[in-house]
Design a protein around this motif. Structure first.
Motif, PDB file in Angstrom:
ATOM      1  N   SER A 172       0.865  -1.178   0.000  1.00  0.00           N
ATOM      2  CA  SER A 172       0.000   0.000   0.000  1.00  0.00           C
ATOM      3  C   SER A 172       0.897   1.221   0.000  1.00  0.00           C
ATOM      4  O   SER A 172       2.019   1.188   0.494  1.00  0.00           O
ATOM      5  N   VAL A 173       0.396   2.302  -0.590  1.00  0.00           N
ATOM      6  CA  VAL A 173       1.178   3.525  -0.706  1.00  0.00           C
ATOM      7  C   VAL A 173       0.388   4.656  -0.064  1.00  0.00           C
ATOM      8  O   VAL A 173      -0.726   4.972  -0.491  1.00  0.00           O
ATOM      9  N   GLY A 174       0.957   5.267   0.976  1.00  0.00           N
ATOM     10  CA  GLY A 174       0.285   6.369   1.650  1.00  0.00           C
ATOM     11  C   GLY A 174       0.633   7.692   1.000  1.00  0.00           C
ATOM     12  O   GLY A 174       0.763   7.794  -0.222  1.00  0.00           O
ATOM     13  N   GLY A 175       0.854   8.723   1.792  1.00  0.00           N
ATOM     14  CA  GLY A 175       1.209  10.021   1.258  1.00  0.00           C
ATOM     15  C   GLY A 175       2.687  10.110   0.914  1.00  0.00           C
ATOM     16  O   GLY A 175       3.469   9.169   1.115  1.00  0.00           O
ATOM     17  N   LEU A 176       3.104  11.276   0.420  1.00  0.00           N
ATOM     18  CA  LEU A 176       4.481  11.438  -0.024  1.00  0.00           C
ATOM     19  C   LEU A 176       5.459  11.456   1.137  1.00  0.00           C
ATOM     20  O   LEU A 176       6.582  10.968   1.013  1.00  0.00           O
ATOM     21  N   LEU A 200       7.862  12.529 -14.165  1.00  0.00           N
ATOM     22  CA  LEU A 200       6.566  12.805 -13.560  1.00  0.00           C
ATOM     23  C   LEU A 200       6.788  13.187 -12.102  1.00  0.00           C
ATOM     24  O   LEU A 200       7.815  12.865 -11.513  1.00  0.00           O
ATOM     25  N   THR A 201       5.824  13.876 -11.506  1.00  0.00           N
ATOM     26  CA  THR A 201       5.935  14.243 -10.104  1.00  0.00           C
ATOM     27  C   THR A 201       5.591  13.053  -9.215  1.00  0.00           C
ATOM     28  O   THR A 201       4.918  12.109  -9.653  1.00  0.00           O
ATOM     29  N   PRO A 202       6.020  13.088  -7.949  1.00  0.00           N
ATOM     30  CA  PRO A 202       5.606  12.022  -7.028  1.00  0.00           C
ATOM     31  C   PRO A 202       4.089  11.928  -6.903  1.00  0.00           C
ATOM     32  O   PRO A 202       3.540  10.823  -6.761  1.00  0.00           O
ATOM     33  N   HIS A 203       3.388  13.074  -6.955  1.00  0.00           N
ATOM     34  CA  HIS A 203       1.925  13.039  -6.893  1.00  0.00           C
ATOM     35  C   HIS A 203       1.349  12.249  -8.066  1.00  0.00           C
ATOM     36  O   HIS A 203       0.373  11.511  -7.913  1.00  0.00           O
ATOM     37  N   ALA A 204       1.958  12.412  -9.253  1.00  0.00           N
ATOM     38  CA  ALA A 204       1.482  11.675 -10.424  1.00  0.00           C
ATOM     39  C   ALA A 204       1.702  10.178 -10.248  1.00  0.00           C
ATOM     40  O   ALA A 204       0.855   9.363 -10.640  1.00  0.00           O
ATOM     41  N   LEU A 205       2.837   9.792  -9.664  1.00  0.00           N
ATOM     42  CA  LEU A 205       3.093   8.377  -9.413  1.00  0.00           C
ATOM     43  C   LEU A 205       2.058   7.811  -8.450  1.00  0.00           C
ATOM     44  O   LEU A 205       1.554   6.693  -8.632  1.00  0.00           O
ATOM     45  N   LEU A 206       1.752   8.581  -7.417  1.00  0.00           N
ATOM     46  CA  LEU A 206       0.780   8.135  -6.425  1.00  0.00           C
ATOM     47  C   LEU A 206      -0.606   7.982  -7.040  1.00  0.00           C
ATOM     48  O   LEU A 206      -1.292   6.973  -6.822  1.00  0.00           O
ATOM     49  N   ARG A 207      -1.023   8.956  -7.827  1.00  0.00           N
ATOM     50  CA  ARG A 207      -2.338   8.885  -8.473  1.00  0.00           C
ATOM     51  C   ARG A 207      -2.420   7.692  -9.420  1.00  0.00           C
ATOM     52  O   ARG A 207      -3.432   6.996  -9.473  1.00  0.00           O
ATOM     53  N   ARG A 208      -1.342   7.473 -10.184  1.00  0.00           N
ATOM     54  CA  ARG A 208      -1.359   6.359 -11.151  1.00  0.00           C
ATOM     55  C   ARG A 208      -1.496   5.028 -10.429  1.00  0.00           C
ATOM     56  O   ARG A 208      -2.276   4.165 -10.840  1.00  0.00           O
ATOM     57  N   ARG A 209      -0.733   4.837  -9.356  1.00  0.00           N
ATOM     58  CA  ARG A 209      -0.806   3.575  -8.618  1.00  0.00           C
ATOM     59  C   ARG A 209      -2.215   3.358  -8.076  1.00  0.00           C
ATOM     60  O   ARG A 209      -2.775   2.248  -8.156  1.00  0.00           O
ATOM     61  N   ARG A 210      -2.806   4.391  -7.493  1.00  0.00           N
ATOM     62  CA  ARG A 210      -4.138   4.241  -6.915  1.00  0.00           C
ATOM     63  C   ARG A 210      -5.183   3.932  -7.986  1.00  0.00           C
ATOM     64  O   ARG A 210      -6.077   3.101  -7.770  1.00  0.00           O
ATOM     65  N   LEU A 211      -5.059   4.575  -9.142  1.00  0.00           N
ATOM     66  CA  LEU A 211      -6.009   4.295 -10.224  1.00  0.00           C
ATOM     67  C   LEU A 211      -5.822   2.876 -10.757  1.00  0.00           C
ATOM     68  O   LEU A 211      -6.803   2.176 -11.040  1.00  0.00           O
ATOM     69  N   ILE A 226     -17.795   0.216  -6.136  1.00  0.00           N
ATOM     70  CA  ILE A 226     -16.958   1.372  -6.463  1.00  0.00           C
ATOM     71  C   ILE A 226     -16.617   2.145  -5.198  1.00  0.00           C
ATOM     72  O   ILE A 226     -15.488   2.626  -5.027  1.00  0.00           O
ATOM     73  N   ALA A 227     -17.551   2.239  -4.274  1.00  0.00           N
ATOM     74  CA  ALA A 227     -17.290   2.918  -3.002  1.00  0.00           C
ATOM     75  C   ALA A 227     -16.195   2.195  -2.223  1.00  0.00           C
ATOM     76  O   ALA A 227     -15.329   2.836  -1.605  1.00  0.00           O
ATOM     77  N   GLU A 228     -16.203   0.866  -2.254  1.00  0.00           N
ATOM     78  CA  GLU A 228     -15.170   0.099  -1.560  1.00  0.00           C
ATOM     79  C   GLU A 228     -13.807   0.319  -2.205  1.00  0.00           C
ATOM     80  O   GLU A 228     -12.787   0.427  -1.500  1.00  0.00           O
ATOM     81  N   ALA A 229     -13.779   0.381  -3.537  1.00  0.00           N
ATOM     82  CA  ALA A 229     -12.516   0.644  -4.230  1.00  0.00           C
ATOM     83  C   ALA A 229     -11.978   2.016  -3.862  1.00  0.00           C
ATOM     84  O   ALA A 229     -10.776   2.186  -3.637  1.00  0.00           O
ATOM     85  N   ALA A 230     -12.863   2.999  -3.788  1.00  0.00           N
ATOM     86  CA  ALA A 230     -12.439   4.353  -3.415  1.00  0.00           C
ATOM     87  C   ALA A 230     -11.839   4.377  -2.020  1.00  0.00           C
ATOM     88  O   ALA A 230     -10.775   4.962  -1.783  1.00  0.00           O
ATOM     89  N   ALA A 231     -12.513   3.729  -1.092  1.00  0.00           N
ATOM     90  CA  ALA A 231     -12.046   3.728   0.294  1.00  0.00           C
ATOM     91  C   ALA A 231     -10.736   2.961   0.439  1.00  0.00           C
ATOM     92  O   ALA A 231      -9.842   3.362   1.186  1.00  0.00           O
ATOM     93  N   GLN A 232     -10.619   1.856  -0.279  1.00  0.00           N
ATOM     94  CA  GLN A 232      -9.442   0.996  -0.128  1.00  0.00           C
ATOM     95  C   GLN A 232      -8.176   1.644  -0.664  1.00  0.00           C
ATOM     96  O   GLN A 232      -7.077   1.420  -0.137  1.00  0.00           O
ATOM     97  N   PHE A 233      -8.320   2.481  -1.709  1.00  0.00           N
ATOM     98  CA  PHE A 233      -7.127   2.988  -2.387  1.00  0.00           C
ATOM     99  C   PHE A 233      -6.910   4.487  -2.225  1.00  0.00           C
ATOM    100  O   PHE A 233      -6.263   5.125  -3.054  1.00  0.00           O
TER     101      PHE A 233
END
Length: 264
Positions: A172-176, A200-211, A226-233
């Motif tokens: 799992s990947v938390g914040g920066l 790419l920025t670290p924020h972009a890496l984080l967004r890509r992994r979560r998506l 979809i709600a569970e996916a949102a909460a989990q990631f």
């Protein structure tokens, strides 16, 4: 998440559409510091037939020796589509960040671009090897060429590899701040490394992994909401996931699920 879908398919939105003769081979030897894996493909399609694949790719670069040219693909910021026609083959290297400076000092300038490299000798040698022994044998030509071009891997290059590995492979990947702490570097260094070696920025890496994680869950677990996916990631709520999903892929999570169902 199904156990029978490899984690490397995380960014492949419709794995069933991959060419039948497509496989990934882990890099070994000296090339292992430069390549995550080799991806090998050969296709033969009837006239007028098109094989299309949409990919939310890993935020990295690729070296590709194909039947027509040698290409270098920069990091992507959005979903990409690959259309295959006719007969062809490709020997691709999913490059690790340490290899990138050998091709460009500014990977951000190559975002969402695929440029041809002027490497006729490499292309000729790989083409001969593929013709003689098959696509997998092309790695025997491309690997030593890549190792020679990059030269010795620097300590900073190894740190860049560790950064990419963390964002792609950590359970799992938390914040920066958490990412920087896990990597034993500062947030400032994290930004500098990703800019220089990934584009790419670290924020972009984080967004890509979560998506990617959310898309994989929606694709492989029919019971997950979809709600569970949102909460989990790490998305604020279902609406947040839907906005990010549509921005990157061009359709909502619900539409993605319907598209998957229509292909069953």
């Amino acid at each position: 998440m199904r156990d029978d879908e490899p984690a490397v398919n995380r960014g492949t939105l419709f794995p069933e559409l991959l060419p039948s003769d497509f496989r990934r081979v882990p890099a070994s030897g000296t090339a292992a510091e430069l390549v995550n894996w080799w991806w090998l493909s050969r296709w033969s399609l009837a006239p007028g037939e098109v094989s299309s694949q949409r990919i939310l790719a890993y935020p990295t670069t690729n070296l590709v020796v194909e039947d027509a040219l040698v290409g270098f693909a920069g990091p992507t910021t959005e979903v990409s589509q690959q259309d295959l026609v006719g007969d062809g083959w490709a020997v691709g290297a999913r490059l690790r960040p340490a290899a990138v400076p050998a091709f460009t000092a500014e990977p951000a300038a190559l975002r969402d671009r695929y440029v041809e490299l002027d490497e006729p000798e490499l292309h000729a040698a790989a083409t001969r090897r593929v013709a003689d022994a098959g696509v997998a044998a092309g790695v025997e030509v491309v690997a030593p060429w890549l190792v020679a071009r990059v030269g010795a891997v620097t300590d900073e290059g190894r740190v860049a590899n560790a950064v990419a590995d963390y964002f792609e492979s950590a359970p799992s990947v938390g914040g920066l701040a958490e990412a920087a702490s896990e990597l034993s570097i500062s947030v400032r260094t994290l930004h500098r490394i990703t800019t220089k070696y990934i584009g790419l920025t670290p924020h972009a890496l984080l967004r890509r992994r979560r998506l990617q994680d959310a898309a994989l869950l929606l694709r492989t677990d029919a019971d997950a909401t979809i709600a569970e996916a949102a909460a989990q990631f790490g998305f604020a709520d279902q609406a947040h996931l839907a906005r990010e999903f549509r921005r990157a892929l061009g359709y909502s999570p619900s539409e993605y699920r319907r598209m998957l169902a229509s292909r069953d």
